[in-house]
Design a protein around this motif. Structure first.
Motif, PDB file in Angstrom:
ATOM      1  N   ILE A 133      46.446  34.054  36.212  1.00 58.69           N
ATOM      2  CA  ILE A 133      46.191  33.207  37.742  1.00 58.69           C
ATOM      3  C   ILE A 133      44.893  33.023  37.601  1.00 58.69           C
ATOM      4  N   GLY A 134      44.309  34.059  37.864  1.00 54.15           N
ATOM      5  CA  GLY A 134      43.084  33.780  38.346  1.00 54.15           C
ATOM      6  C   GLY A 134      42.015  33.756  36.621  1.00 54.15           C
ATOM      7  N   ASN A 135      42.563  34.356  36.080  1.00 51.76           N
ATOM      8  CA  ASN A 135      41.558  34.734  34.698  1.00 51.76           C
ATOM      9  C   ASN A 135      40.781  35.950  35.057  1.00 51.76           C
ATOM     10  N   ALA A 136      40.944  36.692  35.514  1.00 54.34           N
ATOM     11  CA  ALA A 136      40.308  37.618  35.819  1.00 54.34           C
ATOM     12  C   ALA A 136      39.697  38.094  34.811  1.00 54.34           C
ATOM     13  N   ARG A 137      38.303  38.268  35.183  1.00 47.96           N
ATOM     14  CA  ARG A 137      37.932  39.390  33.915  1.00 47.96           C
ATOM     15  C   ARG A 137      37.244  40.456  34.584  1.00 47.96           C
ATOM     16  N   ARG A 138      37.159  40.837  35.670  1.00 47.35           N
ATOM     17  CA  ARG A 138      36.266  42.180  36.371  1.00 47.35           C
ATOM     18  C   ARG A 138      36.946  42.488  37.750  1.00 47.35           C
ATOM     19  N   ILE A 139      38.116  43.364  37.398  1.00 47.82           N
ATOM     20  CA  ILE A 139      38.764  43.778  38.774  1.00 47.82           C
ATOM     21  C   ILE A 139      38.404  44.850  39.000  1.00 47.82           C
ATOM     22  N   LEU A 140      38.221  44.818  40.076  1.00 43.63           N
ATOM     23  CA  LEU A 140      38.263  45.912  41.685  1.00 43.63           C
ATOM     24  C   LEU A 140      39.614  46.458  42.285  1.00 43.63           C
ATOM     25  N   PHE A 167      33.444  40.979  41.378  1.00 46.38           N
ATOM     26  CA  PHE A 167      34.656  40.863  40.819  1.00 46.38           C
ATOM     27  C   PHE A 167      35.594  39.846  41.383  1.00 46.38           C
ATOM     28  N   ASP A 168      36.442  38.866  40.659  1.00 48.45           N
ATOM     29  CA  ASP A 168      37.177  38.311  40.448  1.00 48.45           C
ATOM     30  C   ASP A 168      38.108  38.135  41.160  1.00 48.45           C
ATOM     31  N   LEU A 169      39.529  39.702  41.399  1.00 45.69           N
ATOM     32  CA  LEU A 169      40.667  40.802  41.732  1.00 45.69           C
ATOM     33  C   LEU A 169      39.682  41.872  42.183  1.00 45.69           C
ATOM     34  N   VAL A 170      39.944  41.684  43.777  1.00 50.72           N
ATOM     35  CA  VAL A 170      40.035  42.701  43.911  1.00 50.72           C
ATOM     36  C   VAL A 170      41.209  43.432  44.588  1.00 50.72           C
ATOM     37  N   ALA A 229      35.211  44.206  49.902  1.00 53.61           N
ATOM     38  CA  ALA A 229      36.041  43.230  49.074  1.00 53.61           C
ATOM     39  C   ALA A 229      35.323  41.727  48.905  1.00 53.61           C
ATOM     40  N   LEU A 230      34.411  41.752  50.150  1.00 55.98           N
ATOM     41  CA  LEU A 230      34.204  40.058  50.127  1.00 55.98           C
ATOM     42  C   LEU A 230      32.244  40.315  49.586  1.00 55.98           C
ATOM     43  N   ARG A 231      31.877  41.271  50.271  1.00 58.02           N
ATOM     44  CA  ARG A 231      30.470  41.575  49.440  1.00 58.02           C
ATOM     45  C   ARG A 231      30.272  41.318  47.702  1.00 58.02           C
ATOM     46  N   LEU A 232      31.772  41.956  47.630  1.00 55.19           N
ATOM     47  CA  LEU A 232      31.267  41.979  46.070  1.00 55.19           C
ATOM     48  C   LEU A 232      32.695  40.942  45.332  1.00 55.19           C
ATOM     49  N   SER A 233      32.139  39.819  45.695  1.00 49.60           N
ATOM     50  CA  SER A 233      33.319  38.340  45.664  1.00 49.60           C
ATOM     51  C   SER A 233      32.530  37.410  45.217  1.00 49.60           C
ATOM     52  N   ARG A 234      32.820  36.218  44.235  1.00 47.00           N
ATOM     53  CA  ARG A 234      32.371  35.656  44.906  1.00 47.00           C
ATOM     54  C   ARG A 234      33.627  34.419  45.125  1.00 47.00           C
ATOM     55  N   PRO A 235      33.229  32.908  45.139  1.00 46.57           N
ATOM     56  CA  PRO A 235      34.291  32.080  45.640  1.00 46.57           C
ATOM     57  C   PRO A 235      34.938  32.007  44.930  1.00 46.57           C
ATOM     58  N   GLY A 236      36.283  32.224  44.601  1.00 49.11           N
ATOM     59  CA  GLY A 236      37.312  32.096  44.152  1.00 49.11           C
ATOM     60  C   GLY A 236      38.212  33.633  43.606  1.00 49.11           C
ATOM     61  N   HIS A 248      60.727  47.663  53.687  1.00 47.03           N
ATOM     62  CA  HIS A 248      60.205  46.937  54.012  1.00 47.03           C
ATOM     63  C   HIS A 248      58.621  47.175  54.536  1.00 47.03           C
ATOM     64  N   ASP A 249      58.316  45.837  53.069  1.00 50.17           N
ATOM     65  CA  ASP A 249      56.824  46.099  53.532  1.00 50.17           C
ATOM     66  C   ASP A 249      55.235  44.761  53.359  1.00 50.17           C
ATOM     67  N   GLY A 250      54.559  44.557  52.810  1.00 52.16           N
ATOM     68  CA  GLY A 250      54.367  43.519  52.280  1.00 52.16           C
ATOM     69  C   GLY A 250      53.246  43.884  51.877  1.00 52.16           C
ATOM     70  N   LEU A 251      52.011  42.188  51.529  1.00 48.37           N
ATOM     71  CA  LEU A 251      50.791  42.319  50.595  1.00 48.37           C
ATOM     72  C   LEU A 251      49.743  41.198  51.627  1.00 48.37           C
ATOM     73  N   ILE A 252      49.194  41.276  51.265  1.00 51.78           N
ATOM     74  CA  ILE A 252      48.020  39.967  52.008  1.00 51.78           C
ATOM     75  C   ILE A 252      47.389  39.413  50.946  1.00 51.78           C
ATOM     76  N   ILE A 253      47.719  37.977  50.878  1.00 52.16           N
ATOM     77  CA  ILE A 253      46.648  37.429  49.416  1.00 52.16           C
ATOM     78  C   ILE A 253      45.915  36.628  50.008  1.00 52.16           C
ATOM     79  N   ALA A 254      44.640  37.069  49.457  1.00 53.87           N
ATOM     80  CA  ALA A 254      43.080  36.094  49.945  1.00 53.87           C
ATOM     81  C   ALA A 254      43.387  35.253  48.980  1.00 53.87           C
ATOM     82  N   ILE A 255      42.294  34.138  48.965  1.00 52.00           N
ATOM     83  CA  ILE A 255      41.171  33.730  48.123  1.00 52.00           C
ATOM     84  C   ILE A 255      39.001  33.197  48.445  1.00 52.00           C
ATOM     85  N   VAL A 256      38.989  33.942  48.274  1.00 42.81           N
ATOM     86  CA  VAL A 256      37.590  33.779  48.963  1.00 42.81           C
ATOM     87  C   VAL A 256      37.187  32.495  48.510  1.00 42.81           C
TER      88      VAL A 256
END
Ligand code: SAH
Ligand code: DHB
Ligand code: MG
Length: 220
Positions: free
Chosen positions: A53-60, A129-132, A148-155, A208-216
């Protein structure tokens, strides 16, 4: 809960096509004695979808284990894409490298061995990175999120596994360091103006667990 497992099985059987490379990776991880704590097949498919969905080209990824989630994510990359995955245990990394090669992804994926807090600084200066995906030692999740924030771009998409912890996340007085790590991460994100985030509870074969999903929104 049996019903959670049965529904996970149903979802897997209907919507997540069996993948011989993933099956082989699980079998090899099991024979090597690795703990079976990889994401469930439908969660692996969610990671794959988020990357697509995010067209990720670089993943960490932080926390490789036997490379199961790594393969799910790397399968979303274009032929010139790149995935770097950080793993503390040399033995896990070795099993993962073989599994990744077996999936035909060796050219796209690099497993780096060491404590992530030591290998992360070496990624500064590379393209963002496009996705971490954060899935290592949970008591460091707040620090990993800052990296992750430091190694990110908007989006950039940031996904964090295992943040609900059977619901114990709501217990402010918990003495479980993993629960406190999760709560520190929630607090950090709540106070972080540069991201938009949510958390989703999950039930299934992993309990019972879960995920956080965030966008920069803003990287700096
Ligand atoms: N993402 C994998 C599961 C990872 S399990 C999957 O879903 O398929 C968590 C992994 O994090 C383990 O392999 C563990 O060895 C690794 N780990 C623990 N502490 C770490 C650290 N400080 N740095 C990097 N990896 C770590
Ligand atoms: C466990 C589950 C995970 O998804 C993980 O990354 C680490 C540990 C567990 O169930 O212990
Ligand atoms: Mg996990």
């Amino acid at each position: 809960m049996e019903i959670w497992k049965a529904v996970d099985r149903y979802i897997g059987d209907t919507l997540v096509p069996s993948d011989p490379a993933l099956d082989a990776a699980l079998a090899a991880s099991e024979s090597a004695g690795l703990p079976a704590i990889q994401v469930a097949p439908n969660q692996g498919q969610l990671l794959h979808l988020l990357a697509r969905i995010g067209n990720a080209r670089r993943i960490l990824e932080i926390g490789t284990l036997g490379g199961y989630s790594t393969i799910c994510l790397a399968r979303a990359l274009p032929p010139d894409g790149r995935l770097i995955t950080l793993e503390y245990e040399p033995r896990h990394a070795e099993v993962a490298r073989a599994n990744i090669a077996g999936a035909g992804l060796a050219d796209l994926v690099e497993v780096r061995v060491g404590p992530a807090l030591e290998t992360l600084p070496k990624l500064t200066g590379e393209d963002p990175f496009d996705l971490v995906f954060l899935d290592a030692d949970k008591d460091n999740n707040d620090r990993y999120f800052e990296w992750a924030l430091r190694l990110s771009r908007p989006g950039t998409t940031i996904v964090v596994d295992n943040i609900i912890r059977q619901g114990k996340v709501i217990d402010a007085n918990s003495e479980d360091p993993l629960v406190q790590g999760s709560r520190r991460l929630f607090d950090l994100i709540a106070a972080e103006p540069r991201v938009t985030a949510t958390a989703i509870q999950t039930v299934g074969r992993k309990g019972h667990d879960g995920l956080i999903i965030a966008i920069v929104d803003r990287a700096q």
